[in-house]
Enzyme design. Sequence first.
Site, PDB file in Angstrom:
ATOM      1  CG  HIS A 114      29.642  50.525  34.215  1.00 49.81           C
ATOM      2  ND1 HIS A 114      30.380  51.066  35.219  1.00 49.81           N
ATOM      3  CD2 HIS A 114      30.028  49.225  34.128  1.00 49.81           C
ATOM      4  CE1 HIS A 114      31.180  50.149  35.737  1.00 49.81           C
ATOM      5  NE2 HIS A 114      30.983  49.015  35.084  1.00 49.81           N
ATOM      6  NE  ARG A 163      35.613  49.891  38.030  1.00 51.49           N
ATOM      7  CZ  ARG A 163      34.805  48.911  37.609  1.00 51.49           C
ATOM      8  NH1 ARG A 163      34.427  48.849  36.356  1.00 51.49           N
ATOM      9  NH2 ARG A 163      34.363  47.994  38.453  1.00 51.49           N
TER      10      ARG A 163
HETATM   11  N1  LIG Z   1      32.699  47.973  32.018  1.00 49.80           N
HETATM   12  C1  LIG Z   1      32.283  46.856  32.577  1.00 49.80           C
HETATM   13  O1  LIG Z   1      31.132  46.465  32.408  1.00 49.80           O
HETATM   14  C2  LIG Z   1      33.261  46.042  33.391  1.00 49.80           C
HETATM   15  C3  LIG Z   1      32.900  44.744  33.776  1.00 49.80           C
HETATM   16  C4  LIG Z   1      33.829  43.985  34.485  1.00 49.80           C
HETATM   17  C5  LIG Z   1      35.081  44.513  34.797  1.00 49.80           C
HETATM   18  N2  LIG Z   1      35.403  45.781  34.409  1.00 49.80           N
HETATM   19  C6  LIG Z   1      36.737  46.345  34.716  1.00 49.80           C
HETATM   20  O2  LIG Z   1      37.723  45.524  34.121  1.00 49.80           O
HETATM   21  C7  LIG Z   1      38.850  45.484  34.999  1.00 49.80           C
HETATM   22  C8  LIG Z   1      39.734  44.301  34.673  1.00 49.80           C
HETATM   23  O3  LIG Z   1      39.108  43.101  35.089  1.00 49.80           O
HETATM   24  P1  LIG Z   1      39.907  41.719  35.143  1.00 49.80           P
HETATM   25  O4  LIG Z   1      39.007  40.713  35.722  1.00 49.80           O
HETATM   26  O5  LIG Z   1      40.531  41.427  33.822  1.00 49.80           O
HETATM   27  O6  LIG Z   1      41.069  42.118  36.177  1.00 49.80           O
HETATM   28  P2  LIG Z   1      42.419  41.339  36.501  1.00 49.80           P
HETATM   29  O7  LIG Z   1      42.274  39.889  36.151  1.00 49.80           O
HETATM   30  O8  LIG Z   1      42.810  41.728  37.874  1.00 49.80           O
HETATM   31  O9  LIG Z   1      43.463  41.958  35.446  1.00 49.80           O
HETATM   32  C9  LIG Z   1      43.981  43.248  35.568  1.00 49.80           C
HETATM   33  C10 LIG Z   1      45.117  43.423  34.553  1.00 49.80           C
HETATM   34  O10 LIG Z   1      45.629  44.759  34.672  1.00 49.80           O
HETATM   35  C11 LIG Z   1      47.039  44.688  34.858  1.00 49.80           C
HETATM   36  N3  LIG Z   1      47.536  45.791  35.677  1.00 49.80           N
HETATM   37  C12 LIG Z   1      47.137  46.156  36.926  1.00 49.80           C
HETATM   38  N4  LIG Z   1      47.866  47.189  37.377  1.00 49.80           N
HETATM   39  C13 LIG Z   1      48.750  47.486  36.380  1.00 49.80           C
HETATM   40  C14 LIG Z   1      49.786  48.436  36.243  1.00 49.80           C
HETATM   41  N5  LIG Z   1      50.073  49.325  37.215  1.00 49.80           N
HETATM   42  N6  LIG Z   1      50.504  48.428  35.102  1.00 49.80           N
HETATM   43  C15 LIG Z   1      50.237  47.547  34.117  1.00 49.80           C
HETATM   44  N7  LIG Z   1      49.267  46.608  34.183  1.00 49.80           N
HETATM   45  C16 LIG Z   1      48.540  46.598  35.302  1.00 49.80           C
HETATM   46  C17 LIG Z   1      47.276  43.372  35.577  1.00 49.80           C
HETATM   47  O11 LIG Z   1      48.624  42.980  35.436  1.00 49.80           O
HETATM   48  P3  LIG Z   1      49.136  41.550  36.024  1.00 49.80           P
HETATM   49  O12 LIG Z   1      48.510  40.508  35.107  1.00 49.80           O
HETATM   50  O13 LIG Z   1      50.588  41.593  35.897  1.00 49.80           O
HETATM   51  O14 LIG Z   1      48.619  41.461  37.435  1.00 49.80           O
HETATM   52  C18 LIG Z   1      46.283  42.472  34.842  1.00 49.80           C
HETATM   53  O15 LIG Z   1      46.837  42.015  33.628  1.00 49.80           O
HETATM   54  C19 LIG Z   1      38.191  45.429  36.386  1.00 49.80           C
HETATM   55  O16 LIG Z   1      39.091  45.853  37.396  1.00 49.80           O
HETATM   56  C20 LIG Z   1      37.044  46.386  36.214  1.00 49.80           C
HETATM   57  O17 LIG Z   1      37.495  47.675  36.565  1.00 49.80           O
HETATM   58  C21 LIG Z   1      34.513  46.546  33.718  1.00 49.80           C
END
Ligand SMILES: NC(=O)c1ccc[n+]([C@@H]2O[C@H](COP(=O)([O-])OP(=O)(O)OC[C@H]3O[C@@H](n4cnc5c(N)ncnc54)[C@H](OP(=O)(O)O)[C@@H]3O)[C@@H](O)[C@H]2O)c1
Length: 310
Positions: free
Chosen positions: A273, A225
């Site tokens: 994006h 993001r």
């Molecule tokens: N560009 C694109 O096309 C696209 C597409 C899809 C998603 N995205 C982005 O990708 C992001 C991640 O997706 P996901 O499905 O992998 O999310 P997720 O499963 O919720 O994973 C988020 C990761 O970030 C870590 N995290 C959150 N807050 C943190 C902090 N304060 N300090 C350190 N680590 C932290 C979490 O730690 P824990 O494991 O300990 O909870 C987890 O490992 C989405 O939120 C979205 O913004 C982008």
Amino acid sequence: MPVNILYAATPGKWETYQPTLKKALQATGLNFDLRNEFDPEAVDYIVYASNSPLQDFTPYKNLKAVLNLWAGVEGIVGNKSLTVPLARMVDTGMTSGMVEWVTGHTLRHHLGMDRHILAKPGEWYPVAPPLAKNRRVTVLGLGALGSACATTLASLGFNVAGWSRSAKSMPGVTCHHGPEGLKEALAHGEITILLMPNTPETENTLNAETIAMLPRGAIILNPGRGPLIDDAALLSALDTGQVGHATLDVFRVEPLPADHAYWTHPKVTVTPHIASETRPDTASEVIAENIRRGESGEPFLHLVDRSRGY
Ligand SMILES: NC(=O)c1ccc[n+]([C@@H]2O[C@H](COP(=O)([O-])OP(=O)(O)OC[C@H]3O[C@@H](n4cnc5c(N)ncnc54)[C@H](OP(=O)(O)O)[C@@H]3O)[C@@H](O)[C@H]2O)c1
């Protein structure tokens, strides 16, 4: 009585989702009614995306859950009118897309592809790229997407470290966690990939201080993001050479404004994006499975923790 399911996600995608949702719901054996319009009091589940015109959930008095089609939930997590469980999207199709985008852009920089693609006729630079085992890659965020990217890069031989909020363990990846783990993760990241959610805690994870902890000339890939990066600090680090290149897929304002410095910076690649997106067939199966679970009293998959914001 059928289970009433309201599609209230991106309006232009109803035609795309209607057949895939119908097929996935039929496979569960549930008696259901799927529409894009309903009397609010009759609705059991809402299939949602935060660009929906539906922003006030108060009239949906019998709602059981909201099932988001997007992985990121920053556009709904703070909605005070929503008092029922909220599930985010974890979709094998979206995960594959992200792994492919991240692997492609990592290999671009690892192999130094630009040198040859952009070479002038007659430029002969006979230096072979290093092996993946000699390239240190860091993935910030080890959730559904980050862990898949980290383990795939490790399986290609890269020397991979990762960082998350809670402690993790995964094959081939040196895992760090918490504020104290960030320094080590950054120091490792010749190529640093951001895959964290947008929350108040993650804003400006890469700022002047943390960018200075990266190896000099580090490559940054941000498919997470926009607010994860302090833009002014990144532009300044690109100019000093502390950051060698940034490939950015997400921005604080999207579409990225035409006059933004990223568009013309020689060390920035902008992608609009498109790193990955929810794939209707596989995502519909996740939505249907969550509705089946709700109807049989089983816990929902991929529930959002509102206090954490993701
Ligand atoms: N560009 C694109 O096309 C696209 C597409 C899809 C998603 N995205 C982005 O990708 C992001 C991640 O997706 P996901 O499905 O992998 O999310 P997720 O499963 O919720 O994973 C988020 C990761 O970030 C870590 N995290 C959150 N807050 C943190 C902090 N304060 N300090 C350190 N680590 C932290 C979490 O730690 P824990 O494991 O300990 O909870 C987890 O490992 C989405 O939120 C979205 O913004 C982008």
